[in-house]
Design a protein around this motif. Structure first.
Motif, short mmCIF file in Angstrom:
data_model
loop_
_atom_site.label_atom_id
_atom_site.label_comp_id
_atom_site.label_asym_id
_atom_site.label_seq_id
_atom_site.Cartn_x
_atom_site.Cartn_y
_atom_site.Cartn_z
N SER A 19 61.42 -6.42 55.33
CA SER A 19 62.20 -6.65 56.56
C SER A 19 63.65 -6.21 56.37
CB SER A 19 62.15 -8.13 56.94
OG SER A 19 60.83 -8.52 57.23
N PHE A 20 64.21 -6.52 55.21
CA PHE A 20 65.59 -6.12 54.90
C PHE A 20 65.72 -4.60 54.92
CE2 PHE A 20 68.90 -5.06 51.74
CZ PHE A 20 69.99 -5.73 52.31
N ASP A 21 64.77 -3.91 54.26
CA ASP A 21 64.82 -2.44 54.24
C ASP A 21 64.74 -1.87 55.65
OD1 ASP A 21 65.05 -2.25 51.52
OD2 ASP A 21 63.16 -1.18 51.20
N ARG A 22 63.84 -2.40 56.46
CA ARG A 22 63.68 -1.88 57.83
C ARG A 22 64.89 -2.24 58.68
NH1 ARG A 22 57.39 -3.30 58.07
NH2 ARG A 22 56.80 -1.83 56.45
N MET A 23 65.52 -3.35 58.40
CA MET A 23 66.75 -3.73 59.09
C MET A 23 67.82 -2.67 58.84
SD MET A 23 68.72 -7.34 58.51
CE MET A 23 69.49 -6.92 56.97
N LEU A 24 67.77 -2.06 57.65
CA LEU A 24 68.73 -1.01 57.30
C LEU A 24 68.26 0.39 57.70
CD1 LEU A 24 69.79 -2.23 53.74
CD2 LEU A 24 70.97 -2.59 55.91
N GLY A 25 67.06 0.47 58.29
CA GLY A 25 66.56 1.76 58.76
C GLY A 25 65.58 2.45 57.84
N TYR A 26 65.23 1.82 56.71
CA TYR A 26 64.27 2.41 55.78
C TYR A 26 62.87 1.98 56.17
CZ TYR A 26 68.34 3.36 52.91
OH TYR A 26 69.55 3.81 52.47
N GLY A 27 62.07 2.92 56.63
CA GLY A 27 60.72 2.59 57.05
C GLY A 27 59.68 3.00 56.03
N LEU A 28 58.43 2.82 56.39
CA LEU A 28 57.32 3.26 55.56
C LEU A 28 57.37 4.79 55.48
CD1 LEU A 28 54.53 0.89 56.87
CD2 LEU A 28 55.84 0.67 54.76
N LYS A 29 56.97 5.32 54.35
CA LYS A 29 57.17 6.75 54.08
C LYS A 29 55.94 7.59 54.42
CE LYS A 29 61.01 5.43 52.19
NZ LYS A 29 62.10 5.21 53.06
N TYR A 30 56.22 8.79 54.91
CA TYR A 30 55.19 9.81 55.07
C TYR A 30 55.12 10.62 53.78
CZ TYR A 30 55.06 8.93 60.10
OH TYR A 30 54.91 8.34 61.33
N GLU A 31 53.98 11.27 53.55
CA GLU A 31 53.79 12.05 52.34
C GLU A 31 54.69 13.28 52.29
OE1 GLU A 31 49.64 12.98 52.08
OE2 GLU A 31 49.07 10.88 51.81
N SER A 32 55.26 13.68 53.41
CA SER A 32 56.10 14.88 53.46
C SER A 32 57.45 14.70 52.79
CB SER A 32 56.29 15.32 54.91
OG SER A 32 56.85 14.28 55.68
N GLY A 33 57.83 13.48 52.44
CA GLY A 33 59.10 13.27 51.75
C GLY A 33 59.67 11.88 51.98
N PHE A 34 60.50 11.45 51.05
CA PHE A 34 61.08 10.10 51.07
C PHE A 34 61.87 9.82 52.34
CE2 PHE A 34 64.34 6.95 50.04
CZ PHE A 34 63.57 5.94 49.50
N LYS A 35 62.55 10.83 52.86
CA LYS A 35 63.42 10.61 54.02
C LYS A 35 62.66 10.61 55.34
CE LYS A 35 67.64 12.20 51.90
NZ LYS A 35 68.83 13.04 52.03
N ASN A 36 61.37 10.94 55.31
CA ASN A 36 60.53 10.95 56.50
C ASN A 36 59.82 9.61 56.62
OD1 ASN A 36 60.44 12.96 58.36
ND2 ASN A 36 58.75 14.06 57.43
N THR A 37 60.25 8.77 57.57
CA THR A 37 59.70 7.42 57.68
C THR A 37 59.13 7.16 59.07
OG1 THR A 37 61.61 6.19 58.55
CG2 THR A 37 61.62 6.70 56.19
N HIS A 38 58.41 6.09 59.20
CA HIS A 38 57.84 5.72 60.49
C HIS A 38 58.93 5.32 61.49
CE1 HIS A 38 58.24 1.48 59.35
NE2 HIS A 38 57.86 1.14 60.57
N LEU A 39 60.13 5.10 61.01
CA LEU A 39 61.26 4.76 61.89
C LEU A 39 62.10 5.99 62.24
CD1 LEU A 39 62.46 1.44 60.21
CD2 LEU A 39 61.04 1.70 62.24
N GLY A 40 61.70 7.14 61.70
CA GLY A 40 62.45 8.37 61.93
C GLY A 40 62.93 8.95 60.61
N ASN A 41 63.63 10.06 60.71
CA ASN A 41 64.16 10.71 59.53
C ASN A 41 65.46 10.04 59.10
OD1 ASN A 41 65.59 12.73 57.83
ND2 ASN A 41 63.77 13.94 58.29
#
Length: 116
Positions: free
Chosen positions: A91-113
């Motif tokens: 929850s803390f990570d997602r509060m900061l904008g870090y979402g679950l990751k796509y295989e295409s790269g660490f910065k590609n998340t379900h919350l956006g890039n």
């Protein structure tokens, strides 16, 4: 929409803190274990596919709830605290904008890039 999602994640983070407060543990345990789920990032040392899988496994709130409920059912304080820490950390990570990751790269998340 991002603000609404961050507000929702903040409420879930506070729920995690509240749940921890109901346990008979020192707050040092919460502080000491809080960033442990980030060990899931070590999968990125292998490749992006493994990294996304391990990161997501350590940041999945559904899994955190299952672990916590198993702790309740088995009367295992270790599982209860593990579930709470996983839930609060995710929850803390997602509060900061870090979402679950796509295989295409660490910065590609379900919350956006993360670059945006």
């Amino acid at each position: 929409m991002k603000s609404l999602l961050k507000l929702e994640e903040t409420a879930m983070f506070l729920l995690g803190i509240f749940a921890f407060s109901r346990l008979d543990y020192s707050w040092w345990w919460f502080a000491g274990l809080f960033f442990l789920p980030d060990i899931g990032m070590l999968g990125y040392l292998w490749n992006s596919k493994v990294g996304a899988w391990t990161y997501n496994a350590f940041h999945h709130k559904g899994l955190a709830i299952v672990i916590f409920v198993c702790g309740l059912a088995l009367m295992s304080a270790a599982l209860e605290i593990a579930g709470i820490i996983l839930f609060a950390h995710a929850s803390f990570d997602r509060m900061l904008g870090y979402g679950l990751k796509y295989e295409s790269g660490f910065k590609n998340t379900h919350l956006g890039n993360l670059d945006n």
